[in-house]
Design a protein around this motif. Structure first.
Motif, PDB file in Angstrom:
ATOM      1  N   GLY A  49       0.836  -1.093  -0.028  1.00  0.00           N
ATOM      2  CA  GLY A  49      -0.170   0.031   0.035  1.00  0.00           C
ATOM      3  C   GLY A  49       0.863   1.358   0.026  1.00  0.00           C
ATOM      4  O   GLY A  49       0.234   2.294   0.179  1.00  0.00           O
ATOM      5  N   ARG A  50       2.114   1.179   0.018  1.00  0.00           N
ATOM      6  CA  ARG A  50       3.136   2.169   0.089  1.00  0.00           C
ATOM      7  C   ARG A  50       2.705   3.537  -1.112  1.00  0.00           C
ATOM      8  O   ARG A  50       2.623   4.497  -0.804  1.00  0.00           O
ATOM      9  N   VAL A  51       2.775   2.941  -2.440  1.00  0.00           N
ATOM     10  CA  VAL A  51       2.356   3.781  -3.323  1.00  0.00           C
ATOM     11  C   VAL A  51       0.862   4.438  -3.270  1.00  0.00           C
ATOM     12  O   VAL A  51       0.968   5.879  -3.505  1.00  0.00           O
ATOM     13  N   PHE A  52      -0.098   3.656  -2.808  1.00  0.00           N
ATOM     14  CA  PHE A  52      -1.513   4.440  -2.563  1.00  0.00           C
ATOM     15  C   PHE A  52      -1.029   5.369  -1.358  1.00  0.00           C
ATOM     16  O   PHE A  52      -1.824   6.622  -1.683  1.00  0.00           O
ATOM     17  N   ARG A  53      -0.341   5.310  -0.258  1.00  0.00           N
ATOM     18  CA  ARG A  53      -0.463   6.149   0.550  1.00  0.00           C
ATOM     19  C   ARG A  53       0.253   7.237   0.359  1.00  0.00           C
ATOM     20  O   ARG A  53      -0.065   8.394   0.542  1.00  0.00           O
ATOM     21  N   THR A  54       1.319   7.172  -0.875  1.00  0.00           N
ATOM     22  CA  THR A  54       2.091   8.326  -1.184  1.00  0.00           C
ATOM     23  C   THR A  54       1.070   9.140  -2.178  1.00  0.00           C
ATOM     24  O   THR A  54       1.116  10.455  -2.098  1.00  0.00           O
ATOM     25  N   VAL A  55       0.592   8.424  -3.270  1.00  0.00           N
ATOM     26  CA  VAL A  55      -0.381   9.223  -4.009  1.00  0.00           C
ATOM     27  C   VAL A  55      -1.683   9.825  -3.862  1.00  0.00           C
ATOM     28  O   VAL A  55      -2.237  10.739  -4.372  1.00  0.00           O
ATOM     29  N   SER A  56      -1.961   9.354  -2.635  1.00  0.00           N
ATOM     30  CA  SER A  56      -3.231   9.594  -1.941  1.00  0.00           C
ATOM     31  C   SER A  56      -3.216  10.903  -1.009  1.00  0.00           C
ATOM     32  O   SER A  56      -4.372  11.546  -0.635  1.00  0.00           O
ATOM     33  N   LYS A  57      -2.175  11.029  -0.962  1.00  0.00           N
ATOM     34  CA  LYS A  57      -1.869  12.341   0.369  1.00  0.00           C
ATOM     35  C   LYS A  57      -2.603  13.641  -0.244  1.00  0.00           C
ATOM     36  O   LYS A  57      -2.352  14.075  -1.499  1.00  0.00           O
ATOM     37  N   GLY A  58      -3.185  14.226   0.423  1.00  0.00           N
ATOM     38  CA  GLY A  58      -3.851  15.646   0.336  1.00  0.00           C
ATOM     39  C   GLY A  58      -5.120  15.292  -0.453  1.00  0.00           C
ATOM     40  O   GLY A  58      -6.146  16.417  -0.716  1.00  0.00           O
ATOM     41  N   HIS A  59      -5.583  13.881  -1.025  1.00  0.00           N
ATOM     42  CA  HIS A  59      -6.948  13.581  -1.594  1.00  0.00           C
ATOM     43  C   HIS A  59      -8.160  13.412  -0.454  1.00  0.00           C
ATOM     44  O   HIS A  59      -8.009  12.917   0.465  1.00  0.00           O
ATOM     45  N   GLN A  60      -9.268  13.601  -0.958  1.00  0.00           N
ATOM     46  CA  GLN A  60     -10.356  13.382  -0.157  1.00  0.00           C
ATOM     47  C   GLN A  60     -10.590  11.931  -0.296  1.00  0.00           C
ATOM     48  O   GLN A  60     -10.699  11.590  -1.549  1.00  0.00           O
ATOM     49  N   ILE A  61     -10.505  11.123   0.647  1.00  0.00           N
ATOM     50  CA  ILE A  61     -10.883   9.654   0.333  1.00  0.00           C
ATOM     51  C   ILE A  61     -12.361   9.467   0.931  1.00  0.00           C
ATOM     52  O   ILE A  61     -12.934   9.599   2.000  1.00  0.00           O
TER      53      ILE A  61
END
Length: 75
Positions: A49-61
């Motif tokens: 999940g590392r890539v997801f954690r990186t690219v999702s920073k600042g996004h509304q989930i």
């Protein structure tokens, strides 16, 4: 242009799972990311999940779930 859309017209991105080849590039889109609770938990803890954690920073989930039962294997 309506306030709910971006310049390219997306309202959000729905991901079925957080593998790098499915989420790479999300950091280039300024839209909400939709995922289910189980996958969000997995992406938050697993090494994969590392890539997801990186690219999702600042996004509304935002979370989604299929009603009643899994749909074609998706929770």
């Amino acid at each position: 242009m309506p306030a709910a859309t971006t310049a390219v017209g997306f309202h959000g991105v729905l991901i079925t799972h957080s593998h790098w080849d499915h989420v790479s590039g999300l950091d280039q889109l300024q839209v909400p990311i939709w995922t289910n609770a189980g996958e969000l938990e997995y992406a938050g803890e697993a090494r994969d999940g590392r890539v997801f954690r990186t690219v999702s920073k600042g996004h509304q989930i935002r979370r989604y779930e299929f009603a009643d039962a899994p749909y074609l294997g998706f929770p």
